[in-house]
Design a protein around this motif. Structure first.
Motif, PDB file in Angstrom:
ATOM      1  N   ILE A 147      -3.885   2.555   5.778  1.00 29.60           N
ATOM      2  CA  ILE A 147      -2.668   3.237   5.331  1.00 29.60           C
ATOM      3  C   ILE A 147      -2.764   4.753   5.506  1.00 29.60           C
ATOM      4  O   ILE A 147      -1.793   5.398   5.914  1.00 29.60           O
ATOM      5  CB  ILE A 147      -2.300   2.869   3.865  1.00 29.60           C
ATOM      6  N   TYR A 148      -3.907   5.333   5.251  1.00 30.48           N
ATOM      7  CA  TYR A 148      -4.031   6.788   5.370  1.00 30.48           C
ATOM      8  C   TYR A 148      -4.031   7.229   6.826  1.00 30.48           C
ATOM      9  O   TYR A 148      -3.454   8.261   7.167  1.00 30.48           O
ATOM     10  CB  TYR A 148      -5.283   7.291   4.645  1.00 30.48           C
ATOM     11  N   PHE A 196      -3.780   6.098  -5.303  1.00 29.98           N
ATOM     12  CA  PHE A 196      -4.355   6.297  -3.984  1.00 29.98           C
ATOM     13  C   PHE A 196      -5.514   5.354  -3.675  1.00 29.98           C
ATOM     14  O   PHE A 196      -5.618   4.838  -2.568  1.00 29.98           O
ATOM     15  CB  PHE A 196      -4.783   7.755  -3.828  1.00 29.98           C
ATOM     16  N   ALA A 238      -4.180   1.869  -3.109  1.00 28.77           N
ATOM     17  CA  ALA A 238      -3.510   1.788  -1.806  1.00 28.77           C
ATOM     18  C   ALA A 238      -4.531   1.565  -0.702  1.00 28.77           C
ATOM     19  O   ALA A 238      -4.308   0.758   0.208  1.00 28.77           O
ATOM     20  CB  ALA A 238      -2.714   3.057  -1.535  1.00 28.77           C
ATOM     21  N   ALA A 247       0.831  -1.204   0.000  1.00 32.79           N
ATOM     22  CA  ALA A 247       0.000   0.000   0.000  1.00 32.79           C
ATOM     23  C   ALA A 247       0.867   1.257   0.000  1.00 32.79           C
ATOM     24  O   ALA A 247       0.553   2.224  -0.699  1.00 32.79           O
ATOM     25  CB  ALA A 247      -0.930  -0.007   1.209  1.00 32.79           C
ATOM     26  N   ALA A 248       1.958   1.249   0.754  1.00 36.44           N
ATOM     27  CA  ALA A 248       2.860   2.404   0.765  1.00 36.44           C
ATOM     28  C   ALA A 248       3.483   2.604  -0.617  1.00 36.44           C
ATOM     29  O   ALA A 248       3.605   3.739  -1.091  1.00 36.44           O
ATOM     30  CB  ALA A 248       3.947   2.208   1.819  1.00 36.44           C
ATOM     31  N   LEU A 297       0.963   4.180  -2.782  1.00 36.62           N
ATOM     32  CA  LEU A 297       0.847   5.605  -2.448  1.00 36.62           C
ATOM     33  C   LEU A 297       1.943   6.415  -3.135  1.00 36.62           C
ATOM     34  O   LEU A 297       1.675   7.469  -3.713  1.00 36.62           O
ATOM     35  CB  LEU A 297       0.962   5.809  -0.941  1.00 36.62           C
ATOM     36  N   LEU A 341      -0.445   7.000   7.980  1.00 33.72           N
ATOM     37  CA  LEU A 341       0.310   8.126   7.436  1.00 33.72           C
ATOM     38  C   LEU A 341      -0.010   9.411   8.205  1.00 33.72           C
ATOM     39  O   LEU A 341       0.891  10.168   8.573  1.00 33.72           O
ATOM     40  CB  LEU A 341      -0.002   8.299   5.943  1.00 33.72           C
TER      41      LEU A 341
END
Length: 93
Positions: free
Chosen positions: A41-42, A31, A34, A22-23, A26, A45
């Motif tokens: 993941i968001y 997006f 991801a 996922a990173a 990104l 982050l």
């Protein structure tokens, strides 16, 4: 990519499986992909960015914000893991 020790030893995904992919998505600008790869993941982050900013800038109630973000991130991680395992179990049976 680094292999998942849990998956290598036991054959079952861990709660972090998909984070690296996922990173990478990104960083490539994919997006939506991801998010589908790893829904937390968001939040992860955002948590990291908040923690880095908080090293230099102190906010009122920053401790509560950190705890809330950690709980929210962990909840999304656990929820998405449960959903993934539920679907995996029902597809194999």
């Amino acid at each position: 990519m680094l292999p998942c020790v849990n998956k290598t030893l036991f054959g079952i995904d861990c709660t972090g499986c998909g984070t690296q992919r996922a990173a990478l998505l990104l960083f490539r600008g994919q997006f939506t992909e991801a998010f589908y790869m790893y829904p937390a993941i968001y939040l992860m982050l955002f948590l990291v960015v908040f923690l880095l900013i908080n090293l230099f800038v102190k906010f009122k109630h920053d401790h509560k914000i950190k705890i809330g973000l950690i709980i929210l991130t962990a909840s999304v991680m656990a929820g998405s893991y449960i959903i993934k395992m539920y679907h995996l179990f029902h597809l194999t049976n």
